[in-house]
Design an enzyme around this catalytic site. Structure first.
Site, PDB file in Angstrom:
ATOM      1  N   ILE A 136       0.857  -1.204   0.000  1.00  0.00           N
ATOM      2  CA  ILE A 136       0.000   0.000   0.000  1.00  0.00           C
ATOM      3  C   ILE A 136       0.888   1.248   0.000  1.00  0.00           C
ATOM      4  O   ILE A 136       1.746   1.397   0.874  1.00  0.00           O
ATOM      5  CB  ILE A 136      -0.925   0.032   1.247  1.00  0.00           C
ATOM      6  CG1 ILE A 136      -1.843  -1.206   1.264  1.00  0.00           C
ATOM      7  CG2 ILE A 136      -1.742   1.307   1.292  1.00  0.00           C
ATOM      8  CD1 ILE A 136      -2.757  -1.278   2.476  1.00  0.00           C
ATOM      9  N   GLY A 187       1.380 -20.258   6.382  1.00  0.00           N
ATOM     10  CA  GLY A 187       2.437 -19.291   6.101  1.00  0.00           C
ATOM     11  C   GLY A 187       2.028 -17.845   6.358  1.00  0.00           C
ATOM     12  O   GLY A 187       2.753 -16.916   6.006  1.00  0.00           O
ATOM     13  N   ASP A 201       4.812  -5.149  15.756  1.00  0.00           N
ATOM     14  CA  ASP A 201       4.946  -4.834  14.330  1.00  0.00           C
ATOM     15  C   ASP A 201       4.050  -3.641  13.957  1.00  0.00           C
ATOM     16  O   ASP A 201       4.489  -2.698  13.294  1.00  0.00           O
ATOM     17  CB  ASP A 201       4.557  -6.092  13.530  1.00  0.00           C
ATOM     18  CG  ASP A 201       4.580  -5.870  12.038  1.00  0.00           C
ATOM     19  OD1 ASP A 201       5.662  -5.909  11.446  1.00  0.00           O
ATOM     20  OD2 ASP A 201       3.496  -5.647  11.461  1.00  0.00           O
ATOM     21  N   LYS A 205       4.960   0.433  12.730  1.00  0.00           N
ATOM     22  CA  LYS A 205       4.358   1.031  11.531  1.00  0.00           C
ATOM     23  C   LYS A 205       3.539   2.269  11.898  1.00  0.00           C
ATOM     24  O   LYS A 205       3.545   3.266  11.174  1.00  0.00           O
ATOM     25  CB  LYS A 205       3.476  -0.006  10.824  1.00  0.00           C
ATOM     26  CG  LYS A 205       4.259  -1.172  10.240  1.00  0.00           C
ATOM     27  CD  LYS A 205       3.330  -2.316   9.845  1.00  0.00           C
ATOM     28  CE  LYS A 205       4.050  -3.495   9.225  1.00  0.00           C
ATOM     29  NZ  LYS A 205       3.201  -4.690   9.092  1.00  0.00           N
TER      30      LYS A 205
HETATM   31  N1  HSE Z   1       4.267  -9.679   9.658  1.00  0.00           N
HETATM   32  C1  HSE Z   1       3.707  -8.510   9.051  1.00  0.00           C
HETATM   33  C2  HSE Z   1       2.231  -8.669   8.857  1.00  0.00           C
HETATM   34  C3  HSE Z   1       4.311  -8.174   7.732  1.00  0.00           C
HETATM   35  O1  HSE Z   1       1.674  -9.715   9.193  1.00  0.00           O
HETATM   36  O2  HSE Z   1       1.597  -7.755   8.375  1.00  0.00           O
HETATM   37  C4  HSE Z   1       5.596  -7.463   7.856  1.00  0.00           C
HETATM   38  O3  HSE Z   1       5.469  -6.315   8.638  1.00  0.00           O
END
Ligand code: HSE
Length: 427
Positions: A136, A187, A201, A205
């Site tokens: 994005i 996965g 994470d 961001k």
């Molecule tokens: N592991 C992250 C996600 C992707 O599931 O969006 C990389 O930041």
């Protein structure tokens, strides 16, 4: 035709994706932009490791200095992930005047300031479209398309793993552990899923995108974070009955010079645009004072979407003659020089508790909420055991601290068996 020599740091899934796009779209890129990208070297940990990608082994090296001292190389693509040794290698490249294109949200969120300074000193560029929400193009939108706006709110589903897990918990009524296991098999989740399920994470961001949105530093230390391991299928089912969808939201809001930034599970109305974002997809919802509401939707991870953003940065960097752009980690907006962070924000709350099914229990609980200034929007009771019941309260907008105060008093009541879960409701 301009030849641009590139060094790549890392050759995992994303690095291999970048190689694939550069090779398969080579003609398209050179025809459109008059640039020929040449990979001059790739930094790997183990040169002899077996790789799925067909690669000229002479490009591989385990010595970063070799690539940094290569005068032909003007751009470095960093896809190592993590902080060490990525931080050191990015700084080495920037100090040597090489523009860096990175997909690494953690190292950027933690070390943006020093990267900014190194890039400023050497005149190199720093590009990071791929660091937030994969494919994005949120960074370009924030930096280029929203200049006329004051952004008051940016909110997103920016972690695909957790969105996949929550979609499965919600639609197939799976428990968290079962949904996680399935995501790992397919996965969508890492063998060690900690960074995703703990909200880390998404926090990195959010720090990057809210800093750009508000033109003011939003360091990770000022972001409240809560993961999703405590969510149960019962909560999600009751939430659905009340018209809500569960999401792990990354939310940042600005009012005057006060910013609140948080990552946590949240119920949203099922007709909210973000509620339709299922499985591993990402979306970012922005409110700008001129454009109004805006939403970007797409794949937030994977070699091709992330590679797409990296190549886009690469081309933009070359069009800018590899000069500095988007290195901002500063309070550009002068009125925000005294930014304050708020950790006592308003939201709605979904509160599930198990109580003794005695007369007057409901009114006592409602009385405590009233005492703390918390207004109830709805309450439902579900029969439970012989003499216990489940009560679910949904509050109107209330302050975090008021809810904490009310819950600690409710917990002291004899008739309360357990406050099972508290989930914020984005209103
Ligand atoms: N592991 C992250 C996600 C992707 O599931 O969006 C990389 O930041």
């Amino acid at each position: 035709m301009r030849d641009i020599n590139i060094a790549m740091f890392g050759l995992g899934n994303i690095g291999s994706g970048v190689m694939k796009i550069l090779s398969e779209n080579k003609d398209m890129i050179s025809n459109r932009y008059n640039i020929d990208f040449i990979i001059s070297g790739i930094l790997v940990r183990d040169i002899n490791k077996r790789r799925d990608i067909d690669i000229d082994k002479s490009l591989l090296t385990d010595r970063v200095e070799k690539l940094i001292s290569d005068k032909r190389v003007s751009v470095v693509i960093e896809v190592l992930g993590g902080v060490n040794p990525a931080r050191e290698y990015i700084l080495m490249a920037l100090k040597a005047g090489k523009t860096v294109v990175t997909a690494n949200k953690e190292v950027l969120a933690r070390h943006w300031q020093e990267f900014h300074e190194a890039a400023k000193d050497s005149g190199a560029g720093l590009y990071y479209e791929a660091s937030v929400a994969g494919g994005i193009p949120i960074i370009k939108v924030l930096n280029q398309s929203m200049q006329a706006n004051s952004i008051t709110e940016i909110m997103g589903i920016i972690n695909g793993t957790t969105n996949y897990i929550l979609t499965n918990m919600s639609e197939a009524e799976k428990d968290f552990e079962e949904a996680l296991e399935e995501a790992q098999k397919l996965g969508y989740a890492e063998p060690d899923p900690t960074a995703d399920i703990s909200g880390l994470d998404a926090m990195y961001k959010l720090s990057i995108m809210s800093t750009l949105a508000f033109h003011a530093k939003v360091p990770i230390d000022n972001i409240y974070r809560e993961g999703l391991t405590h969510l149960t299928k019962e909560d999600i089912r009751y939430g659905k009955e009340l018209g809500y969808t569960i999401k792990l939201l990354a939310i940042a809001k600005k009012k005057g010079n006060v910013i609140e930034a948080r990552v946590h599970p949240s119920f949203i109305q099922k007709n909210h645009p973000l509620a339709a974002v299922r499985e591993a997809y990402n979306a970012v919802f922005i409110n700008g004072d001129r454009v109004g509401n805006l939403m970007l939707y797409g794949r937030g991870a994977g070699d091709m979407p992330t590679g797409s953003s990296i190549i886009s940065d690469l081309i933009t960097a070359c069009q800018n003659e590899c000069k500095q752009e988007y290195t901002t980690f500063a309070n550009r907006d002068k009125s925000l020089s005294m930014v304050e962070f708020n950790d006592n924000w308003y939201s709605g709350f979904f509160i599930r508790m198990t109580v003794k099914d005695n007369p007057g229990v409901l009114s006592s609980i409602a009385g405590i909420f009233g005492k703390f200034g918390v207004s109830i929007e709805s309450v439902i009771q579900k029969g439970h055991g012989a003499d216990t019941a489940t009560l679910i309260f949904v509050t109107h907008k209330a302050l975090e601290n008021s809810i904490k105060g009310a819950i600690s008093e409710i917990n002291m009541m004899d008739d309360i068996t357990k406050v099972e879960n508290i989930i914020r409701v984005e209103v």
